[in-house]
Enzyme design. Sequence first.
Site, short mmCIF file in Angstrom:
data_model
loop_
_atom_site.label_atom_id
_atom_site.label_comp_id
_atom_site.label_asym_id
_atom_site.label_seq_id
_atom_site.Cartn_x
_atom_site.Cartn_y
_atom_site.Cartn_z
N THR A 28 6.36 -2.57 11.38
CA THR A 28 6.35 -1.28 10.67
C THR A 28 5.03 -1.11 9.94
O THR A 28 4.46 -2.08 9.43
CB THR A 28 7.50 -1.27 9.62
N GLY A 29 4.56 0.13 9.87
CA GLY A 29 3.37 0.42 9.07
C GLY A 29 2.32 1.19 9.83
O GLY A 29 2.48 1.49 11.02
N SER A 30 1.23 1.50 9.14
CA SER A 30 0.20 2.34 9.76
C SER A 30 -0.55 1.62 10.87
O SER A 30 -1.00 2.25 11.83
CB SER A 30 -0.78 2.84 8.68
N THR A 31 -0.69 0.30 10.77
CA THR A 31 -1.35 -0.45 11.85
C THR A 31 -0.43 -0.51 13.07
O THR A 31 -0.86 -0.28 14.20
CB THR A 31 -1.71 -1.88 11.38
N LYS A 94 4.13 -9.53 3.22
CA LYS A 94 4.51 -8.32 3.92
C LYS A 94 5.54 -7.57 3.09
O LYS A 94 6.11 -8.12 2.17
CB LYS A 94 5.12 -8.66 5.29
N GLY A 97 5.65 -1.71 3.13
CA GLY A 97 6.41 -0.56 3.65
C GLY A 97 7.91 -0.73 3.51
O GLY A 97 8.68 0.03 4.10
N GLU A 103 11.83 -7.19 9.32
CA GLU A 103 10.64 -7.80 9.92
C GLU A 103 10.81 -9.31 10.00
O GLU A 103 10.44 -9.94 11.00
CB GLU A 103 9.40 -7.44 9.08
N LYS A 121 -7.39 -7.26 4.81
CA LYS A 121 -6.15 -7.99 4.55
C LYS A 121 -6.37 -9.50 4.43
O LYS A 121 -5.47 -10.23 4.04
CB LYS A 121 -5.14 -7.72 5.67
C1 5RP Z 1 5.82 -3.11 6.11
C2 5RP Z 1 4.78 -4.18 6.28
C3 5RP Z 1 3.47 -3.76 6.85
O1 5RP Z 1 3.20 -4.58 7.94
C4 5RP Z 1 2.39 -3.92 5.82
O2 5RP Z 1 2.77 -3.19 4.65
C5 5RP Z 1 1.04 -3.44 6.33
O3 5RP Z 1 1.07 -2.06 6.48
P1 5RP Z 1 -0.16 -1.23 7.05
O4 5RP Z 1 -0.30 -1.59 8.48
O5 5RP Z 1 0.24 0.21 6.83
O6 5RP Z 1 -1.38 -1.60 6.25
O7 5RP Z 1 4.97 -5.32 5.96
O8 5RP Z 1 6.95 -3.59 5.45
#
Ligand code: 5RP
Length: 221
Positions: A28-31, A94, A97, A103, A121
């Site tokens: 989950t997340g923008s990446t 993590k 999100g 996860e 990161k």
């Molecule tokens: C969600 C997560 C995401 O992997 C983490 O927050 C990174 O998010 P992003 O890719 O938006 O930077 O653990 O629970």
Amino acid sequence: MTQDEQKKAVGWGALAYIEPGSIVGVGTGSTVNHFIDALGSIKHDITGAVSSSVASTEKLTSLGIPTIDCNAVDELAVYVDGADEVNLHKQMIKGGGAALTREKIIAAVAKKFICIVDASKQVDVLGKFPLPVEVIPMARSFIARELIKLGGMPKYRQNVLTDNGNQIIDVYNLQIMDAIALENKINSIPGVVTVGLFANRVADIVLMADASRASKVRVIE
Ligand code: 5RP
């Protein structure tokens, strides 16, 4: 490269690890959203995905990628997910999100965890990013007091309910020197669903974007 370009580079880079015909674990997340876009381009070559959140499920569905219940799967070859922090041991924080529990479950089912991150990161010591803890709502205040005893500064993430109907406490002010011990300690507090420390189950491979060189991805094994 901008941060989003870095996220895109590692998201598409993860396609190289996807086996034809497989069911793919999706974080989950923008990446990961970039990874899901990439997965859409090979959707006819995979069986489907086990998703870690309602948000990822919606995106997968919108691209025509079938989602499969985790209970219907014995084993996943690969799980692809982002992280808020990752150290040299491939331990991660993590849960930024709020999807940390699902996860962690999918990471446990998967044979290989591919962590996809932009260069920001990478850390030497985990803990600058506030450590998320998913908690059963009635235990929130008790757990906050226990987290203070462990040296953290807990803050309730207002107006957020996880996909499991629980709440999130973010723990500030930590310098995590022994991530396995802290993960075990926090997970043993009654009412904690799970902590967003991934130290017992680390990533197998980290794909890290290089901020200075376009679409350059470093593979850390
Ligand atoms: C969600 C997560 C995401 O992997 C983490 O927050 C990174 O998010 P992003 O890719 O938006 O930077 O653990 O629970």
